[in-house]
Design an enzyme around this catalytic site. Sequence first.
Site, mmCIF file in Angstrom:
data_model
loop_
_atom_site.group_PDB
_atom_site.id
_atom_site.type_symbol
_atom_site.label_atom_id
_atom_site.label_comp_id
_atom_site.label_asym_id
_atom_site.label_seq_id
_atom_site.Cartn_x
_atom_site.Cartn_y
_atom_site.Cartn_z
ATOM 1 N N ARG A 31 41.758 61.575 33.111
ATOM 2 C CA ARG A 31 42.647 60.452 32.986
ATOM 3 C C ARG A 31 42.938 59.787 34.407
ATOM 4 O O ARG A 31 44.128 59.176 34.987
ATOM 5 C CB ARG A 31 44.167 60.897 32.538
ATOM 6 C CG ARG A 31 43.937 61.323 31.191
ATOM 7 C CD ARG A 31 45.518 61.325 30.202
ATOM 8 N NE ARG A 31 45.294 61.547 29.026
ATOM 9 C CZ ARG A 31 45.425 62.942 28.428
ATOM 10 N NH1 ARG A 31 45.634 63.882 29.351
ATOM 11 N NH2 ARG A 31 45.144 63.218 27.264
ATOM 12 N N LYS A 66 39.460 46.215 39.914
ATOM 13 C CA LYS A 66 39.136 45.957 38.611
ATOM 14 C C LYS A 66 37.946 46.728 38.396
ATOM 15 O O LYS A 66 36.906 46.758 39.279
ATOM 16 C CB LYS A 66 38.564 44.239 38.265
ATOM 17 C CG LYS A 66 39.682 43.349 38.083
ATOM 18 C CD LYS A 66 39.161 42.241 37.610
ATOM 19 C CE LYS A 66 40.445 41.064 37.414
ATOM 20 N NZ LYS A 66 39.852 39.774 37.057
ATOM 21 N N GLU A 90 30.453 33.660 46.420
ATOM 22 C CA GLU A 90 31.820 34.418 46.274
ATOM 23 C C GLU A 90 32.525 34.120 47.672
ATOM 24 O O GLU A 90 33.656 33.736 47.781
ATOM 25 C CB GLU A 90 32.024 35.823 46.223
ATOM 26 C CG GLU A 90 31.128 36.336 44.757
ATOM 27 C CD GLU A 90 32.264 36.026 43.335
ATOM 28 O OE1 GLU A 90 33.273 35.347 43.856
ATOM 29 O OE2 GLU A 90 31.624 36.107 42.399
ATOM 30 N N LYS A 100 41.719 38.216 49.438
ATOM 31 C CA LYS A 100 41.464 38.827 48.062
ATOM 32 C C LYS A 100 42.742 39.827 48.033
ATOM 33 O O LYS A 100 43.495 39.906 47.062
ATOM 34 C CB LYS A 100 40.267 39.680 48.055
ATOM 35 C CG LYS A 100 40.315 40.357 46.648
ATOM 36 C CD LYS A 100 39.070 40.097 45.598
ATOM 37 C CE LYS A 100 39.595 40.966 44.379
ATOM 38 N NZ LYS A 100 38.299 41.072 43.423
ATOM 39 N N GLU A 152 46.606 40.224 37.096
ATOM 40 C CA GLU A 152 46.095 38.953 36.918
ATOM 41 C C GLU A 152 46.972 38.530 35.811
ATOM 42 O O GLU A 152 46.645 37.831 34.765
ATOM 43 C CB GLU A 152 44.612 39.008 36.146
ATOM 44 C CG GLU A 152 44.008 37.699 36.309
ATOM 45 C CD GLU A 152 42.503 37.771 36.028
ATOM 46 O OE1 GLU A 152 41.687 38.422 36.751
ATOM 47 O OE2 GLU A 152 42.033 36.927 35.182
ATOM 48 N N ARG A 177 46.134 35.621 40.367
ATOM 49 C CA ARG A 177 44.804 36.318 40.667
ATOM 50 C C ARG A 177 43.795 35.486 39.870
ATOM 51 O O ARG A 177 42.567 35.572 40.114
ATOM 52 C CB ARG A 177 44.914 37.759 40.111
ATOM 53 C CG ARG A 177 43.486 38.669 40.505
ATOM 54 C CD ARG A 177 43.753 39.851 40.266
ATOM 55 N NE ARG A 177 42.393 40.705 40.481
ATOM 56 C CZ ARG A 177 42.265 41.996 40.561
ATOM 57 N NH1 ARG A 177 43.192 42.881 40.800
ATOM 58 N NH2 ARG A 177 40.977 42.308 40.898
ATOM 59 N N ASN A 210 38.756 33.376 39.631
ATOM 60 C CA ASN A 210 37.846 33.361 38.565
ATOM 61 C C ASN A 210 37.209 31.824 38.999
ATOM 62 O O ASN A 210 36.701 31.234 37.913
ATOM 63 C CB ASN A 210 38.528 33.365 37.006
ATOM 64 C CG ASN A 210 38.834 34.798 37.095
ATOM 65 O OD1 ASN A 210 38.257 35.561 37.554
ATOM 66 N ND2 ASN A 210 39.847 35.016 36.155
ATOM 67 N N HIS A 258 34.034 30.835 37.414
ATOM 68 C CA HIS A 258 33.413 31.787 36.726
ATOM 69 C C HIS A 258 33.125 31.897 35.268
ATOM 70 O O HIS A 258 32.368 32.379 34.401
ATOM 71 C CB HIS A 258 34.217 33.263 37.107
ATOM 72 C CG HIS A 258 33.708 33.798 38.319
ATOM 73 N ND1 HIS A 258 33.901 33.330 39.452
ATOM 74 C CD2 HIS A 258 33.194 35.039 38.595
ATOM 75 C CE1 HIS A 258 33.524 33.938 40.621
ATOM 76 N NE2 HIS A 258 33.342 35.087 39.965
ATOM 77 N N HIS A 279 29.689 32.978 33.863
ATOM 78 C CA HIS A 279 29.369 34.047 32.844
ATOM 79 C C HIS A 279 28.888 33.490 31.514
ATOM 80 O O HIS A 279 27.987 34.281 30.854
ATOM 81 C CB HIS A 279 30.932 34.583 32.348
ATOM 82 C CG HIS A 279 31.356 35.482 33.448
ATOM 83 N ND1 HIS A 279 32.999 36.075 33.354
ATOM 84 C CD2 HIS A 279 31.082 35.920 34.545
ATOM 85 C CE1 HIS A 279 33.102 36.646 34.490
ATOM 86 N NE2 HIS A 279 32.049 36.751 35.171
ATOM 87 N N HIS A 294 24.416 37.245 39.753
ATOM 88 C CA HIS A 294 25.840 36.618 39.560
ATOM 89 C C HIS A 294 26.199 35.353 40.361
ATOM 90 O O HIS A 294 26.476 34.536 39.907
ATOM 91 C CB HIS A 294 26.902 37.851 39.501
ATOM 92 C CG HIS A 294 28.353 37.468 39.558
ATOM 93 N ND1 HIS A 294 28.617 36.924 38.201
ATOM 94 C CD2 HIS A 294 29.271 37.601 40.378
ATOM 95 C CE1 HIS A 294 29.960 36.803 38.270
ATOM 96 N NE2 HIS A 294 30.283 37.279 39.676
HETATM 97 N N1 GLY Z 1 36.547 39.159 40.624
HETATM 98 C C1 GLY Z 1 38.098 38.742 40.496
HETATM 99 C C2 GLY Z 1 39.016 39.467 40.647
HETATM 100 O O1 GLY Z 1 38.775 40.653 41.253
HETATM 101 O O2 GLY Z 1 39.961 39.117 39.991
#
Ligand code: GLY
Length: 366
Positions: free
Chosen positions: A117, A139, A181, A223, A233, A237, A241, A244, A248, A261
Amino acid sequence: MPTTVRVNLGERSYDIHIGSGIGVGNRWTESDRVLIVTDSNVDAILGAQVEQAIAARGATVARTVVPAGEASKCLAVAANVYDAAIAAGLDRESVIVALGGGMVGDLAGFVAATYLRGVRFVQIPTSLLAMVDSSVGGKTGVNLAHGKNLVGAFHQPVEVIADISVLDSMPPREYTSGLAEVVKYGIIRDATLFERLERDGDRITRIDHATMQDIVAQCCRIKADVVSADEREGGLRAILNFGHTMAHALEKAGSYAGMLHGEAVAAGMLYATALSCRERGLDGSAMSRVSNLLRALNLPAGFADAGHDDAGAANWPSLREAMGVDKKTRGGVPHFVLANAIGEVSVGHTIAEDALRETYEEMVRS
Ligand code: GLY
């Protein structure tokens, strides 16, 4: 001197250390039991060295190596890493170290989030993309056959150690891909950074360490600010994206298979910039600034450059379908991050189907 950037998240706050030749940090103690998760490419260059450096601090260290490549970011490989954690005797006080690029960080982070956990994890990113993006912000996750990152958890690392000198021994195409990025941070939040990228192309492409330490630190500051304000998010946040949604879709749609990517993000940012000109009144000069910068950094500056072998409208249906299963959709409707100016974006834009298709068609024609 390394630069330290703090991610402020209350009791889950942590530091990102950025420098050249900074090693593995000094958090390790004799009571630590550590599992390093890495991939076969990175292991050949850094695995033994990092294991020895952590063991030299007195910790008990094991290492598990997954096959290099995005295919390893899946539940079956995660199960192998759980087995390695059990074999290494990891308990709730233990630490998982992600040594690698985005795939390793996401996979090892997901295992750290779920094993017993949740155990602590440290990110040692070895790709530019991981340094400026995926290693920061918590993430974690794996892909399903239906799409990328569809299973995961928010689980913050306890420390990130970004050693710029590692970039010298990684594949040049991977480094270039990570620059997409970096460009993204300029577009979404920092016109001054964007101007610096326009000016310093030569230093950036030859991986000048001082320049890249500064640039990586600035990306991490942005960031860290965004994640500190909106960890899960709920709103802000989502600006991360930018580009993206299309990226994607490109990664998923057949004829783009094999794109890295960042290469997909470069093409996706051009698409988002074109939509921004059309839908948000973004000054047309922004489109040429973005494409000129991408080209100067050796990134795709158009869909044809992005490895599109049959550049044409025929691909639209599969791309549009792929957009519909992205995490950023609501009921199959993609929500776009669009630019109001270089350095400022807004989120949550839905676009008419005709405009989505026509913008794509204009781009593949140009
Ligand atoms: N790569 C996008 C984020 O970390 O929210």
